[in-house]
Design a protein around this motif. Structure first.
Motif, PDB file in Angstrom:
ATOM      1  N   ASN A 108       0.822  -1.204   0.000  1.00  0.00           N
ATOM      2  CA  ASN A 108       0.000   0.000   0.000  1.00  0.00           C
ATOM      3  C   ASN A 108       0.863   1.264   0.000  1.00  0.00           C
ATOM      4  OD1 ASN A 108      -2.775   1.217   0.305  1.00  0.00           O
ATOM      5  ND2 ASN A 108      -1.804   2.039   2.158  1.00  0.00           N
ATOM      6  N   GLU A 109       2.021   1.216   0.664  1.00  0.00           N
ATOM      7  CA  GLU A 109       2.927   2.359   0.622  1.00  0.00           C
ATOM      8  C   GLU A 109       3.425   2.601  -0.795  1.00  0.00           C
ATOM      9  OE1 GLU A 109       6.015   1.662   3.415  1.00  0.00           O
ATOM     10  OE2 GLU A 109       4.718   1.816   5.178  1.00  0.00           O
ATOM     11  N   SER A 110       3.692   1.534  -1.528  1.00  0.00           N
ATOM     12  CA  SER A 110       4.101   1.685  -2.924  1.00  0.00           C
ATOM     13  C   SER A 110       2.962   2.243  -3.772  1.00  0.00           C
ATOM     14  CB  SER A 110       4.563   0.334  -3.474  1.00  0.00           C
ATOM     15  OG  SER A 110       4.983   0.448  -4.817  1.00  0.00           O
ATOM     16  N   LEU A 111       1.745   1.764  -3.533  1.00  0.00           N
ATOM     17  CA  LEU A 111       0.596   2.286  -4.279  1.00  0.00           C
ATOM     18  C   LEU A 111       0.353   3.756  -3.933  1.00  0.00           C
ATOM     19  CD1 LEU A 111      -1.748   1.782  -6.202  1.00  0.00           C
ATOM     20  CD2 LEU A 111      -3.090   0.957  -4.255  1.00  0.00           C
ATOM     21  N   THR A 112       0.580   4.140  -2.673  1.00  0.00           N
ATOM     22  CA  THR A 112       0.440   5.540  -2.294  1.00  0.00           C
ATOM     23  C   THR A 112       1.416   6.418  -3.058  1.00  0.00           C
ATOM     24  OG1 THR A 112      -0.266   4.873  -0.067  1.00  0.00           O
ATOM     25  CG2 THR A 112       0.496   7.136  -0.347  1.00  0.00           C
TER      26      THR A 112
END
Length: 719
Positions: free
Chosen positions: A350-354
């Motif tokens: 999710n951090e990468s998607l953010t």
């Protein structure tokens, strides 16, 4: 002179070689294990609670599994083996007899002092010749003497005598240390001789080939491939590519979960028979129950459609994530263990998607990823109540508290704002699943420790300037306090704490944002925005050492996670990000006293960006989002006023011209030119005041306003 390289036949130096290699590996590894960790997960305090979830053993097992994945166990074993090898080599060094090469010394051979005269040397040689000359020497077989050893000793005596009396031989001894001139010397290689014994050479070559041709390239290649296959967010490059393909402008929280299930990491976790094992049971558990719009696990109709389109490891990852978010018991230790294992992986993805959403700048997608982070850490489905973050609070209890016709969920702040008798009665006298007194106290104890960050003031400014002009470097200054929900007797805000005082012109440490080496109280005063030194009670230790908030209270999340606060500006008219976010992880003042009560210290945060190139008023929305708690975000409107540079310069010039002080040289020169005496009652006034019709100056009032017209006092939503 020749040089002879040979092997250490007695193994005298081999322990030294192994000891050195073992020390070079073991000592740095020991330091890496014993040095104080700087990770926020280890050094941050924790929220006190006695609550244990149903699967506490599985969650703690996942934490230990991650600890093993970080190779800490392997490093400990390596260090232990290293010290055992060091101890063994030290023992061998102590018990192995070492032979040092003897230095040829003629005085020692003749057994005379170095101060002996030539006559004394000749007399000593005659005495030895009578005893050890081959024609006169007696072989003592009781001392294991032979004729050859006696003759060899006489040769040494003759060389020693010539080295001290014969001019040519003496020169050889002085230059080369031996009467015969240059001598060959031997170098012992610190390896046992058995390694190069006949028949073992091919095995030695095989070992060297494996070490240099196989093991070394494998280690280097694995390290290089490991660094190249991961992104900055510590996810696989292939996973980042999959997330990029899943991006769209309107991402709901269910869409985010669907995108996260495409991560390649799940294929490694759910490999082999794990892909299909128990999948039907999981899907049945997450799709049944609930009302017509949401299942018990929080799935919408769109989420169900996503599930039907997936297959393989991605389908099971999607199902496990919703089982985790809905806290659905799967009645199987393996399935429940997998449920808690996928959540931390999803958070990293999710951090990468953010980061991808931030690159596109669409606010709805950014907010969805931030809220998904909250849901993953707290194990709460997107449609569930924020009250589930408190221990012992269930969905049924939250529904009773909210009422049957509630249009919005009740936040922890809303619940804690109720009078204590009303709150206790609602939770302990509920018709179903009422809390016991101890459970109620546990839930309230956790709520009173949650770090709710409340913004007291937010404004724009330019350091050292009273106006914000086009393309200048603007600071967004945020003044906030940590006030846990339900805290009583909150002191009012000190207006002095809401000011932001610029550092002195010569204070390079403060201007550049570096830590001050001295003057901690002054640096703290500037950083906190306090203009009164008496109210700036702080130590230099508080300034130089940032303070961490407690770790996120997340009993279902199989990791220790420090909370992060993200602040960014968006366009109020278009759903686009205007200023990228900056992240807060530490504070400049203590949040709680040693007894655990809030300090209500005013915290100061600043972010810088370049002002727009056009003059005008710009309406922004400031988003303050905590990645660890649901329902504790804030959103407020804020205005940036950009003025014309020429207009701002005129105002500065008018305000900056003033009469010189009466005791200065400039004042005396002015008095001589005008012929007027210097009045002792003359006060410093600006030209603007002298030409004004008003009798009183407004300079003092203007000096108190340091922030320009862009200061805002807006309402905060969602608190």
């Amino acid at each position: 002179m020749s040089t002879d390289y040979n092997y250490d036949e007695q193994g005298q130096f081999f322990p030294y070689f192994i000891l050195t290699i073992a020390g070079l590996i073991t000592v740095p590894l020991s330091y890496s294990l014993l040095k104080p960790s700087k990770d926020l997960e280890i050094t941050a305090p924790r929220i006190k609670s006695d609550f244990k979830p149903r699967d506490e053993d599985l969650i703690q097992g996942q934490k230990r599994k991650q600890w093993r994945r970080e190779r800490r166990i392997k490093r400990i074993i390596t260090v232990a083996v290293g010290y055992l090898v060091i101890a063994w080599m030290a023992y061998l060094i102590m018990v192995t007899k070492t032979t040092a090469p003897k230095i040829w010394d003629p005085y020692n051979i003749l057994d005379i002092s170095r101060s002996s005269s030539e006559q004394q040397i000749k007399r000593r040689f005659k005495d030895l010749s009578r005893k050890f000359h081959p024609d006169k020497a007696q072989v003592d077989e009781s001392k294991n003497q032979t004729v050859e050893s006696v003759n060899d000793y006489w040769v040494e005596i003759s060389k020693a005598y010539k080295a001290l009396t014969d001019e040519e031989v003496r020169n050889n001894f002085i230059q080369y240390g031996h009467p015969d001139g240059k001598q060959s010397f031997s170098i012992g290689i610190a390896l046992p001789k058995f390694i190069i014994t006949d028949g073992n050479g091919k095995y030695v070559l095989l070992v060297y080939g494996l070490l240099l041709g196989v093991l070394l390239p494998y280690v280097v290649g694995k390290w290089w491939y490991g660094t190249q296959r991961m992104t900055r967010e510590k996810v696989l490059i292939a996973s980042a590519s999959s997330l990029f393909r899943e991006y769209k402008e309107e991402l709901s929280e269910g869409d985010v979960i669907n995108a996260l299930s495409s991560g390649e990491e799940f294929k490694e976790i759910l490999s082999g028979n794990k892909v299909d094992s128990g999948l039907g049971k999981i899907e049945k558990s997450i799709t049944e129950g609930g009302d017509t719009d949401f299942t018990a696990a929080g799935l919408t109709n769109a989420d169900r459609q996503h599930l039907e389109k997936l297959d393989g490891a991605r389908r099971k990852a999607f199902a496990l994530l919703f089982a985790y978010l809905g806290r659905i018991p799967l009645d199987g230790s393996k399935l429940d263990d997998e449920k808690y294992e996928v959540a931390p992986v999803a958070l990293a993805l999710n951090e990468s998607l953010t980061a991808i959403c931030l690159a596109f700048g669409n606010v709805p997608a950014i907010l969805s990823t931030y809220r998904t982070s909250q849901n993953l850490i707290q194990a709460i489905a997107p449609s569930s109540s924020p009250l589930l973050q408190l221990p012992y609070i269930t969905s049924s209890i939250a529904s009773l508290l909210e009422g049957p016709n509630a249009r919005h969920h009740l936040t922890i702040q809303d619940l804690m704002s109720w009078p204590e008798p009303k709150r206790r009665k609602a939770l302990t006298d509920a018709p179903q699943n009422a809390l016991s007194p101890s459970q109620y106290n546990s839930a309230m104890t956790v709520a009173l420790q949650l770090p709710l960050l409340k913004v007291e003031k937010a404004f724009f400014k330019v350091m050292g300037e009273r106006h914000i002009i086009t393309s200048s470097l603007v600071q967004l200054v945020i003044k906030a306090r940590v006030i846990p929900p339900g805290t009583a007797n909150v002191p009012p805000v000190n207006e002095l704490d809401l000011e932001d005082v610029d550092p002195d012109e010569g204070d390079l440490d403060a201007l550049l944002g570096r830590k001050s080496k001295k003057g901690g109280d002054k640096a703290k005063q500037l950083d906190s925005g306090t203009s009164d030194p008496a109210s700036a009670v702080a130590t230099s230790e508080e300034v130089d050492k940032p303070l961490q908030p407690p770790l996120a209270y997340a009993p279902y999340f199989a990791r220790d996670h420090p909370p992060h606060w993200h602040v960014f500006l968006s366009d109020s008219k278009a759903a686009k990000m205007a200023v990228p976010p900056f992240t807060l992880t530490t504070f400049n003042k203590p949040l709680f006293t040693p007894e655990g009560t809030p300090t209500f210290n005013m915290q100061t945060f600043k972010m810088q960006f370049q002002a727009p190139p056009q003059v005008g008023k710009y309406q922004f929305i400031m988003h303050l989002i905590c990645d660890s708690y649901v329902g504790m975000d804030s959103r407020e409107e804020i205005t940036l006023v950009v003025e014309d540079p020429a207009k701002a310069e005129e105002g500065v010039e008018e305000d900056s011209i003033s009469e010189p002080d009466e005791d200065s040289l400039a004042a005396q020169m002015s008095a001589l030119k005008s012929g007027q005496p210097i009045s002792s009652g003359t006060k410093r006034r600006s030209k603007k005041v002298e030409t004004s019709d008003d009798d009183e100056s407004d300079t003092e009032g203007e000096a108190g306003d340091n922030t320009s017209e862009t200061d805002t006092d807006t309402d905060t939503d969602g608190e």
